[in-house]
Design an enzyme around this catalytic site. Structure first.
Site, short mmCIF file in Angstrom:
data_model
loop_
_atom_site.label_atom_id
_atom_site.label_comp_id
_atom_site.label_asym_id
_atom_site.label_seq_id
_atom_site.Cartn_x
_atom_site.Cartn_y
_atom_site.Cartn_z
CE LYS A 143 -4.36 1.33 0.23
NZ LYS A 143 -5.57 0.72 -0.35
CG ASP A 183 -7.30 3.73 -0.84
OD1 ASP A 183 -7.70 2.57 -0.67
OD2 ASP A 183 -7.41 4.60 0.04
CG ASN A 230 -14.36 3.74 -7.33
OD1 ASN A 230 -14.14 2.67 -6.79
ND2 ASN A 230 -14.61 3.84 -8.63
P1 NDP Z 1 -12.84 8.19 -2.91
O1 NDP Z 1 -11.76 9.18 -2.71
O2 NDP Z 1 -13.39 7.97 -4.27
O3 NDP Z 1 -14.07 8.55 -1.96
C1 NDP Z 1 -13.94 8.64 -0.58
C2 NDP Z 1 -15.25 9.10 0.01
O4 NDP Z 1 -15.16 9.02 1.43
C3 NDP Z 1 -15.59 10.54 -0.31
O5 NDP Z 1 -16.97 10.71 -0.33
C4 NDP Z 1 -14.97 11.29 0.86
O6 NDP Z 1 -15.58 12.54 1.13
C5 NDP Z 1 -15.23 10.34 2.00
N1 NDP Z 1 -14.17 10.47 3.01
C6 NDP Z 1 -12.85 10.26 2.83
N2 NDP Z 1 -12.18 10.51 3.96
C7 NDP Z 1 -13.10 10.87 4.86
C8 NDP Z 1 -13.04 11.23 6.21
N3 NDP Z 1 -11.87 11.29 6.88
N4 NDP Z 1 -14.20 11.51 6.85
C9 NDP Z 1 -15.38 11.45 6.19
N5 NDP Z 1 -15.49 11.12 4.89
C10 NDP Z 1 -14.37 10.83 4.25
O7 NDP Z 1 -12.29 6.84 -2.28
P2 NDP Z 1 -12.76 5.34 -2.56
O8 NDP Z 1 -14.23 5.30 -2.75
O9 NDP Z 1 -11.88 4.76 -3.58
O10 NDP Z 1 -12.37 4.64 -1.17
C11 NDP Z 1 -13.27 4.61 -0.05
C12 NDP Z 1 -12.83 3.52 0.90
O11 NDP Z 1 -12.87 2.25 0.22
C13 NDP Z 1 -11.41 3.65 1.46
O12 NDP Z 1 -11.39 3.16 2.78
C14 NDP Z 1 -10.60 2.72 0.59
O13 NDP Z 1 -9.45 2.25 1.25
C15 NDP Z 1 -11.60 1.60 0.36
N6 NDP Z 1 -11.35 0.78 -0.80
C16 NDP Z 1 -11.30 1.32 -2.06
C17 NDP Z 1 -11.07 0.53 -3.15
C18 NDP Z 1 -11.13 1.05 -4.53
O14 NDP Z 1 -11.10 0.22 -5.46
N7 NDP Z 1 -11.24 2.33 -4.76
C19 NDP Z 1 -10.77 -0.91 -2.99
C20 NDP Z 1 -10.93 -1.41 -1.65
C21 NDP Z 1 -11.16 -0.57 -0.61
P3 NDP Z 1 -14.82 13.91 0.73
O15 NDP Z 1 -14.93 14.00 -0.75
O16 NDP Z 1 -15.56 14.96 1.47
O17 NDP Z 1 -13.40 13.76 1.21
#
Ligand code: NDP
Length: 443
Positions: A125, A165, A239
């Protein structure tokens, strides 16, 4: 003190000031105890002591110039945790909260997750404490290029293959891949999550969210029900959240709440996912903008999304976003399934509360493994220079999620923890990696 307790204590002492890594160790290591007790060679060969120590961790300077001409300096990370079963594989996170502890917790979890997929990928990671939010595309590109100017020497299609991520989507992967290609002169699959025109796989964008819903559907089926007619609450609107919502809606559910880091929207009539896509994927806006399109929705600034009553809760934002207070609401409101889209979404206390109240709970390493699974399918397509049809990749994804559910369920049952998918996923993921390490000698 038994073996697992000893290793856990030593790993925590040896890595001070890393609370997220400690939490991941505490969630995983004790659950392995019954399996390890039955297989003493793991202890004799010090498999756990080796597993908790990354094979390699790289921390580097990332200087870049913003639009106002100022020099900015961020810190980049890549933790190559374990390559026993394949090259390192795991995403890059760009978020101001990124530090070594966060990357190590994610990398450690990734070892087990990647093993669970049944595919030949090791765990790693990386990321940086860079915040893409509010930056121009030129600034994001400048940062990505500088990040790769160092990272390129540590990665490669048979060595370490990063993906997206939090804060890293198609745009960022494109900039990083372009710079990697320029520096190395290689057109190879050193990244996944690439655009479809230059080696990306169909379904990769949707994979984590769709896979999460396939996992939750297995959990609902075990309770003799399914998504049809269910009220679903999904945190985040990135995502993972967007494509979990899309698939849940296709399965006949109503997604009634979604969020971002400022607040949540709710609409008992069901959220229109195309509007969320428009706001987040195209406009790069805020979730509250949804109210400009749909008057029946409400917006709660800084509210607790878990207080919205639902049958299924899918945390899809970030670690520790579902704590004991949130879990109490889910219990009180009769929620039946919680599956983690984000990594380590729930605190340890919240996980225990959900399990004690018979809410079927799947940890991220099982429930969100669809993303990395399709990444491995992207690697397979790249190495043969072929592109598979959407239906073919989606069918494989569905089968992989079913297999993960079954192997986690069976491992828990076999070791006297029936229904505990946390323990089951840990044991099932550990076995393959530990056996590969045993066979490869004292590495
Ligand atoms: P994105 O950046 O696309 O989206 C993240 C979302 O979560 C946004 O809506 C963001 O809001 C919110 N967010 C992020 N940090 C915080 C925080 N500290 N407090 C509140 N809201 C928060 O990321 P992904 O959708 O890709 O990833 C989301 C989760 O899924 C992560 O934990 C990641 O590790 C996990 N994951 C992702 C994978 C992937 O393929 N993308 C695979 C496996 C796991 P804002 O825009 O306001 O920051």
């Amino acid at each position: 003190m038994n073996y697992t307790e000893k290793v856990l204590k030593e790993a925590i002492t040896k890595n001070p000031n890393e609370p997220e890594f400690h939490q991941a160790l505490t969630e995983i290591i004790p659950t392995l105890a019954p399996f390890i007790a039955e297989n003493p060679e793991y202890e004799k060969e010090k498999i756990l002591e080796r597993l908790v120590e990354p094979e390699r961790q790289t921390i580097f300077r990332v200087p870049w110039i913003s639009d106002d001409g100022e020099i900015n300096v961020n810190r980049g990370y890549r933790v190559q945790f374990n390559s026993a079963i394949g090259p390192y594989k795991g995403g890059l996170r760009f978020h101001p909260s990124v530090n070594l502890s966060v990357i190590k917790f994610l990398g450690f979890e990734q070892i087990f997750k990647n093993s669970l997929t049944g595919l030949a990928i090791g765990g790693g990671k990386g990321g940086a404490d860079f915040d893409p939010k509010g930056k121009s595309s030129r600034e994001v590109m400048a940062f990505c290029q500088s990040f790769i100017n160092e990272l390129y020497r540590h990665i490669g299609q048979d060595q370490d293959i990063p993906a997206g991520d939090i804060g890293v989507g198609g745009r960022e992967i494109g900039y990083m891949y372009g710079q990697y290609k320029r520096l190395t002169g290689q057109y190879e699959g050193a990244f996944t999550g690439k655009g479809l025109s230059y080696g990306g796989s169909l379904v990769r964008t949707e994979a984590t969210g769709y896979g999460l819903v396939y996992m939750a559907e297995n959990m609902l089926n075990a309770k003799k029900t399914d998504f049809s007619g269910k009220a679903v609450v999904i945190s985040g609107s990135g995502n993972v959240a967007i494509y979990a919502a899309e698939k849940a809606i296709q399965y006949g559910a109503k997604v009634i709440a979604m969020s971002d880091s400022n607040g949540y929207i709710s609409d008992l009539n069901g959220i229109e996912i195309e509007t969320v896509k428009q706001i987040k994927e195209k406009n790069r806006g805020r979730i509250k903008d949804y109210l400009n399109f749909h008057k029946t929705a409400e917006y709660v600034e800084n509210g607790l999304i878990w207080s919205v009553p639902c049958h299924v809760a899918l945390p899809c934002a970030t670690q520790n976003e579902l704590d004991e207070d949130g879990a109490k609401y889910l219990v009180k409101n009769g929620c039946i399934v919680v599956a983690e889209g984000s990594n380590m979404s729930t605190t340890l206390e919240a996980t225990h509360l959900l399990q004690e109240n018979n809410i079927c709970f799947a940890p991220g390493k099982a429930a969100n493994a669809g993303g990395v699974a399709v990444s491995a399918l992207e690697m397979a397509q790249n190495s043969t220079r072929l592109s598979w049809a959407f239906e073919k990749v989606d069918r494989k994804l569905k089968d992989i999620m079913h297999d993960i559910y079954i192997s986690s369920y069976k491992a828990a049952e076999r070791y006297g923890m029936k229904g505990n998918l946390v323990a089951g996923a840990n044991i099932a993921g550990f076995k393959k990696v530990a056996d590969a390490m045993l066979m490869q000698g004292n590495i």
